[in-house]
Scaffold this motif. Structure first.
Motif, PDB file in Angstrom:
ATOM      1  N   LEU A 146      -4.288  14.324  -0.534  1.00 17.61           N
ATOM      2  CA  LEU A 146      -3.576  14.902  -1.794  1.00 17.61           C
ATOM      3  C   LEU A 146      -3.253  14.045  -2.682  1.00 17.61           C
ATOM      4  CD1 LEU A 146      -2.866  18.044  -2.516  1.00 17.61           C
ATOM      5  CD2 LEU A 146      -0.673  17.364  -1.362  1.00 17.61           C
ATOM      6  N   LEU A 147      -2.589  12.949  -2.365  1.00 13.44           N
ATOM      7  CA  LEU A 147      -1.988  12.247  -3.487  1.00 13.44           C
ATOM      8  C   LEU A 147      -2.671  10.794  -3.603  1.00 13.44           C
ATOM      9  CD1 LEU A 147       1.773  13.012  -2.576  1.00 13.44           C
ATOM     10  CD2 LEU A 147       0.510  13.974  -4.354  1.00 13.44           C
ATOM     11  N   GLY A 148      -3.582  10.292  -2.841  1.00 12.55           N
ATOM     12  CA  GLY A 148      -4.344   9.138  -2.862  1.00 12.55           C
ATOM     13  C   GLY A 148      -3.624   7.863  -2.410  1.00 12.55           C
ATOM     14  N   LEU A 169       2.605   8.580   3.357  1.00  5.42           N
ATOM     15  CA  LEU A 169       3.131  10.040   3.297  1.00  5.42           C
ATOM     16  C   LEU A 169       2.369  10.828   3.821  1.00  5.42           C
ATOM     17  CD1 LEU A 169       5.233  11.980   2.198  1.00  5.42           C
ATOM     18  CD2 LEU A 169       4.436  11.638   0.103  1.00  5.42           C
ATOM     19  N   THR A 170       2.672  11.673   4.888  1.00  7.01           N
ATOM     20  CA  THR A 170       1.964  12.581   5.582  1.00  7.01           C
ATOM     21  C   THR A 170       2.432  14.063   4.855  1.00  7.01           C
ATOM     22  OG1 THR A 170       1.635  11.628   7.493  1.00  7.01           O
ATOM     23  CG2 THR A 170       1.130  13.852   7.337  1.00  7.01           C
ATOM     24  N   VAL A 171       1.812  14.664   4.095  1.00  2.00           N
ATOM     25  CA  VAL A 171       2.198  15.945   3.409  1.00  2.00           C
ATOM     26  C   VAL A 171       1.880  16.817   4.279  1.00  2.00           C
ATOM     27  CG1 VAL A 171       1.840  17.255   1.244  1.00  2.00           C
ATOM     28  CG2 VAL A 171       1.608  14.751   1.065  1.00  2.00           C
ATOM     29  N   VAL A 183       0.846  -1.099   0.047  1.00  2.00           N
ATOM     30  CA  VAL A 183      -0.031   0.084  -0.035  1.00  2.00           C
ATOM     31  C   VAL A 183       0.974   1.224  -0.034  1.00  2.00           C
ATOM     32  CG1 VAL A 183      -1.592   1.517   1.520  1.00  2.00           C
ATOM     33  CG2 VAL A 183      -2.007  -1.057   0.928  1.00  2.00           C
ATOM     34  N   TRP A 184       0.626   2.298  -0.970  1.00  2.00           N
ATOM     35  CA  TRP A 184       1.461   3.409  -0.820  1.00  2.00           C
ATOM     36  C   TRP A 184       0.247   4.588  -0.731  1.00  2.00           C
ATOM     37  CZ3 TRP A 184       1.055   8.446  -2.784  1.00  2.00           C
ATOM     38  CH2 TRP A 184       2.258   8.866  -2.873  1.00  2.00           C
TER      39      TRP A 184
END
Length: 161
Positions: free
Chosen positions: A57-59, A140-142, A51-52
């Motif tokens: 923001l990036l899905g 990824l936490t933006v 899982v990515w």
């Protein structure tokens, strides 16, 4: 977790090798991102059921096929990037078969013709497979995705569409 000095030398060396391999995996990931996202290389970095997750923001993308589609889309908009990964922290499980890591991201980039800054944090799960260490989950936490000329105070998040 660090092996105590009284642990057998083999266990201490195996833990150090795991840490080194995971750092190398992380660097392979950022080279992949900064190198145009070559689709034939994604399987080398992630488990098949991976899982990515880049949040709203990036899905969220699961499995190799979804990752290839996601990164192919990003490659059409991202003209240049340079990932700086800092302050990595890796925790290898006692059985040496899984690990967790966190990393900070500072990334200058050009997207859709706009110079921008991307700042965030990676939280990852890793698994040791027959082919070596692989990423099983990357979150990824933006914290900011901002135009270079405006900065994060004036405009913390820019549209990516």
């Amino acid at each position: 977790m660090t092996e105590p000095p009284s642990a057998p030398l083999e266990a201490r060396v195996a833990r150090l090798e795991a840490l080194d391999d995971i750092r190398a995996l992380q660097m392979a990931y950022v080279r992949f991102c900064d190198g145009g996202f070559p689709p034939d290389r994604i399987e080398e970095l992630f488990t098949p059921e991976c899982v990515w997750d880049g949040g709203e923001l990036l899905g969220r993308h699961a499995g190799h096929a979804e990752l290839r589609t996601h990164f192919a889309d990003v490659a059409t908009r991202l003209e240049w990037s340079l990932h700086y990964i800092v302050s990595g922290d890796i925790d290898v499980a006692d059985d040496l078969g899984s690990a967790r890591s966190t990393w900070y991201l500072w990334q200058p980039l050009t997207i859709n013709g706009t110079a921008a800054w991307h700042m965030g944090r990676y939280r990852e799960q890793h698994e040791l497979t027959a082919a070596g260490w692989r990423i099983s989950e990357l979150v990824l936490t933006v914290d900011s995705f901002t135009p270079f000329d405006r900065g994060w105070v004036a405009q913390r998040f820019m549209p990516l569409g």
